[in-house]
Design a protein around this motif. Structure first.
Motif, PDB file in Angstrom:
ATOM      1  N   LEU A   1      36.157  33.073  43.905  1.00  0.00           N
ATOM      2  CA  LEU A   1      35.140  32.036  44.029  1.00  0.00           C
ATOM      3  C   LEU A   1      34.729  31.843  45.488  1.00  0.00           C
ATOM      4  O   LEU A   1      33.538  31.710  45.796  1.00  0.00           O
TER       5      LEU A   1
ATOM      6  N   ARG B   1      37.949  33.657  32.552  1.00  0.00           N
ATOM      7  CA  ARG B   1      36.707  32.984  32.177  1.00  0.00           C
ATOM      8  C   ARG B   1      35.906  32.544  33.404  1.00  0.00           C
ATOM      9  O   ARG B   1      34.673  32.517  33.368  1.00  0.00           O
ATOM     10  N   ARG B   2      36.601  32.174  34.467  1.00  0.00           N
ATOM     11  CA  ARG B   2      35.908  31.704  35.668  1.00  0.00           C
ATOM     12  C   ARG B   2      35.570  32.834  36.633  1.00  0.00           C
ATOM     13  O   ARG B   2      35.143  32.569  37.755  1.00  0.00           O
ATOM     14  N   SER B   3      35.797  34.064  36.202  1.00  0.00           N
ATOM     15  CA  SER B   3      35.476  35.206  37.061  1.00  0.00           C
ATOM     16  C   SER B   3      34.088  35.764  36.788  1.00  0.00           C
ATOM     17  O   SER B   3      33.690  36.745  37.423  1.00  0.00           O
ATOM     18  N   TRP B   4      33.365  35.204  35.805  1.00  0.00           N
ATOM     19  CA  TRP B   4      32.008  35.603  35.492  1.00  0.00           C
ATOM     20  C   TRP B   4      31.886  37.112  35.286  1.00  0.00           C
ATOM     21  O   TRP B   4      32.444  37.651  34.348  1.00  0.00           O
ATOM     22  N   LEU B   5      31.168  37.796  36.183  1.00  0.00           N
ATOM     23  CA  LEU B   5      30.926  39.229  35.989  1.00  0.00           C
ATOM     24  C   LEU B   5      32.202  40.051  36.119  1.00  0.00           C
ATOM     25  O   LEU B   5      32.244  41.200  35.668  1.00  0.00           O
TER      26      LEU B   5
ATOM     27  N   ARG C   1      35.037  39.273  34.729  1.00  0.00           N
ATOM     28  CA  ARG C   1      35.939  38.890  33.635  1.00  0.00           C
ATOM     29  C   ARG C   1      36.548  40.145  33.013  1.00  0.00           C
ATOM     30  O   ARG C   1      35.909  41.196  32.960  1.00  0.00           O
TER      31      ARG C   1
END
Length: 726
Positions: free
Chosen positions: A346, A644-648, A650
């Motif tokens: 992030l 889930r919070r890693s977006w692309l 994931r």
């Protein structure tokens, strides 16, 4: 057995092959949904062998269970569905030992073979247990508990690789580093083959086809051991070694115990290890119930009551997996760990956005503010220097801000986090393997490192040097309310205190505990406490004993008859003056005891000493399983939050690049080799000749099949191929 289908579409067709069957598998067509292949069968023993579609032949046996659970085939969070299946699976395993349950007869046969007096007089060992990875770790703890329950048994536990190396190397007079492997595995004074002759062997493997365990079971059988096995289902390769036939009308072998978990697609083993643990617990109860001089009937009943309250439907394990109560606390703990793990990704993303935005807009933030404030150009150089520093350390600044917003420690070290799991060997090894496989496909910016150790043994030496600001430490704490576990709990907290004592800038490790005792030292940052309503042991009960005339006595003596609770009482059943005498067992809820089960005429010290074994078995068979399941819930929540919070970036938490849904640990001998302990491994040249003959027959089958006909040369070549396989 032949399994036909595709992972994700289901292995729907299952057939038992007969002697002389030849299969043709070719690309194209569709024998089952999602399986783009054509499978035909011919039998070379027939008068005019010809290939025919496999669907035209019915060879399915009732013993062949469904290979893939329905919950596995819908994609998504496969590990989460495994955890959801875990309570029901544990309940089914426990009930399979009742009455005419599927595991009742094999368990009784195992107990008879293990406790047979004639066999024990002839053999130098009673039980040899082999396995690899999680299966081995679960079996090791079971063997320790079995020795505690039945001290007279001579038990050896070894990695299947080590046992196989000892058996095959001793047969061929091969030395390893100057000493035969049997000196480290089996008792000295005889060869490995002599040591296991007449012993009972238990091969533990969920998949039923791990190469080391398969070969070790075959070698043990050839050496004269009576081999039993624990597997995830009946229809496994290991069943062939035990003599299980899958021909129509075949009876089930009494040498194979099955959890019924079936094939699980997730590489991170959760419900499979828990189900194996429960199965071995029930097997221990069967053996202890038959063993003379082991646990008393009352002891065994109390343990079974506690075990039932833990694994039966609606019990403690169900509560942990439900996401509520202690399960919710464990999941919340895991999500907070996930926030730590995803932080580098992030902050990197925020830094990239900041650089692109300010450069594209030609507006360095600090210098822009200075310009807007009307500062002279001389001062702006200092502001440009601050902008350069902000570019260099923006990720660190963003991390501190993110931590303050989320309520996390702002001064923890930046970068990838390390999670240390401290518990008894079975728990920390299974939990670490589970966590590592969950993060198997993670990236450098959203990964995590895992390590484990036993806090009562080597945790300080293994983990103290790994402590930095923000290291995550999860400690499984034994129930120190029991007299037999007080010292272990104290040692665990002392280890945690030493790890927590290392700090820099006043910041050290982030310490969390998981356990049953509500006591939480000040050094613990977060605690997951199981508030389960279980029966209390005598060492937990405070009461005033009564003399024979009914008046309170000041002390107990060996000459005074005092009513004392033998084992445990339901919470709150003891009044202030003492325990009311009763010889009845009243159950409420999940079979929990309401009153003391019996009384004995002995001093308090003697009573408490006799309870130590039962308390140790409670820790080894029940409490440790509940902590392990809580670790599974926490680590799964951690991985899912991070993914889930890693977006692309994931990733799938249920798989890794290795793809080892079936353990394929390298075996000291070839998987295709037939192990003969007396003569050694099959001759390499003969095996090569056989392989070449089979390849020649296979090529000939392909050529004839492509012409759409079956001639005499096919028949002759196929016969050669079938003999090569034999």
């Amino acid at each position: 057995a032949l399994h036909v289908g595709a992972v994700g579409a289901g292995l729907e067709a299952r057939y038992v092959l007969a002697e002389g069957d030849v299969l043709s598998v070719s690309a194209g067509g569709e024998c089952r949904p999602g399986c783009a292949a054509s499978v035909d069968r011919a039998n070379t023993a027939s008068q005019a062998p010809a290939f025919a579609p496999l669907d035209d032949w019915d060879g399915v046996n009732a013993l062949m269970t469904a290979p893939v659970a329905a919950s596995q085939l819908s994609g998504g969070d496969v590990v989460g569905r495994d955890l959801a299946d875990l309570p029901g699976l544990c309940d089914a395993v426990s009930r399979s030992f009742e009455g005419d349950g599927t595991n009742a007869a094999p368990a009784a046969a195992f107990a008879r073979a293990l406790l047979d007096d004639d066999r024990r007089r002839r053999a130098s060992l009673d039980l040899v247990v082999v396995g690899v990875e999680c299966s081995l770790w679960v079996a090791e703890q079971w063997a320790v508990n079995l020795r505690a329950a039945c001290p007279a048994l001579r038990v050896v536990v070894a990695s299947a690789n080590k046992a196989l190396a000892a058996l095959t190397a001793c047969a061929n007079d091969i030395a390893c580093n100057g000493a035969t492997p049997s000196e480290n595995v089996f008792p000295s004074g005889s060869t490995a083959a002599e040591a296991v002759r007449g012993a009972v062997a238990l091969a533990v493997t969920h998949s039923g086809q791990s190469f080391p365990t398969l070969n070790a079971a075959r070698a043990l059988k050839d050496a004269g051991a009576d081999v039993f096995a624990v597997s995830g289902q009946l229809d496994v390769v290991l069943a062939d070694i035990l003599g299980q036939s899958f021909a129509a009308g075949s009876d089930r072998s009494d040498r194979l115990l099955a959890t019924g978990a079936g094939i699980r697609l997730a590489e991170a083993a959760s419900c499979t290890t828990a189900a194996t643990h429960v199965l071995l617990t029930e097997l221990l109860f069967v053996v202890a119930g038959e063993a003379e001089g082991a646990l008393r009937v009352e002891d065994l009943n109390d343990l079974m009551t506690l075990h039932g309250g833990s694994v039966r439907t609606g019990g403690n394990v169900s509560e942990i997996c439900s996401g509520e109560g202690p399960g919710g606390e464990a999941a919340s703990l895991g999500r907070s760990w996930g926030d730590h793990a995803v932080e580098p990704l992030l902050t990197w993303f925020l830094a990239v956005c900041y650089v692109i935005g300010t450069v594209a807009a030609a507006f360095p933030v600090v210098a822009g503010v200075g310009t807007a404030a009307g500062l002279r150009e001389t001062y702006l150089y200092a502001f440009f220097a601050l902008d350069a520093l902000l570019y260099a350390f923006f990720a660190n600044v963003a991390a501190v801000v993110l931590r303050l917003v989320q309520g996390r420690e702002p001064l923890a070290r930046f970068g990838k986090r390390t999670l240390l799991v401290l518990d008894v060997p079975m728990v920390h090894q299974c939990a670490v393997a589970f966590g590592q496989k969950l993060f198997g496909l993670s990236y450098g910016l959203n990964g995590a490192d895992f390590a484990g150790a036993n806090p009562g043994d080597h945790a300080v030496h293994r983990c103290l040097h790994r402590i930095v600001r923000g290291t995550l430490v999860a400690v499984g704490v034994p129930d120190g309310r029991l007299k037999g576990l007080v010292d272990v709990e104290c040692a665990t907290f002392l280890t945690a205190l030493q790890l927590k004592s290392l700090s820099n800038w006043g910041v050290g490790a982030e310490l969390a505990t998981i356990g049953h005792h509500s006591y939480t030292p000040a050094v613990v940052d977060r605690a997951v406490i199981f508030g389960f309503d279980r029966p209390r042991f005598l060492s937990e009960v405070t009461y005033t004993p009564r003399a024979e005339d009914g008046t309170p006595a000041t002390k107990l003596s060996s000459t005074t008859h005092q009513p004392a609770a033998r084992r445990m009482t339901f919470l709150g059943s003891a009044d202030a003056d003492g325990l009311e005498e009763t010889n009845t067992r009243e159950t409420i809820g999940l079979g929990r005891l309401k009153t003391a089960t019996s009384f004995e005429k002995q001093d308090t010290k003697g009573i408490l000493a006799s309870h130590a074994v039962v308390e140790a078995l409670y820790e080894g068979r029940i409490a440790s399983l509940e902590r392990l399941v809580a670790f599974y819930v926490a680590l799964h929540a951690m991985a899912e939050r991070t993914s889930r919070r890693s977006w692309l970036l994931r990733w799938d938490t249920w798989r890794s690049q290795a793809g080892t849904r079936v353990a394929t640990t390298p075996s000291p001998t070839s998987p295709a080799a037939a192990v003969d302990v007396a003569a050694g491994v099959i001759d390499d040249l003969r095996r090569i000749d056989s392989s070449m003959a089979w390849e020649h027959a296979r090529d000939q089958l392909r050529r004839n099949h492509s012409r759409g006909s079956m001639n005499s040369s096919l028949h002759d070549g196929a016969m050669d191929g079938s003999r090569a396989m034999d």
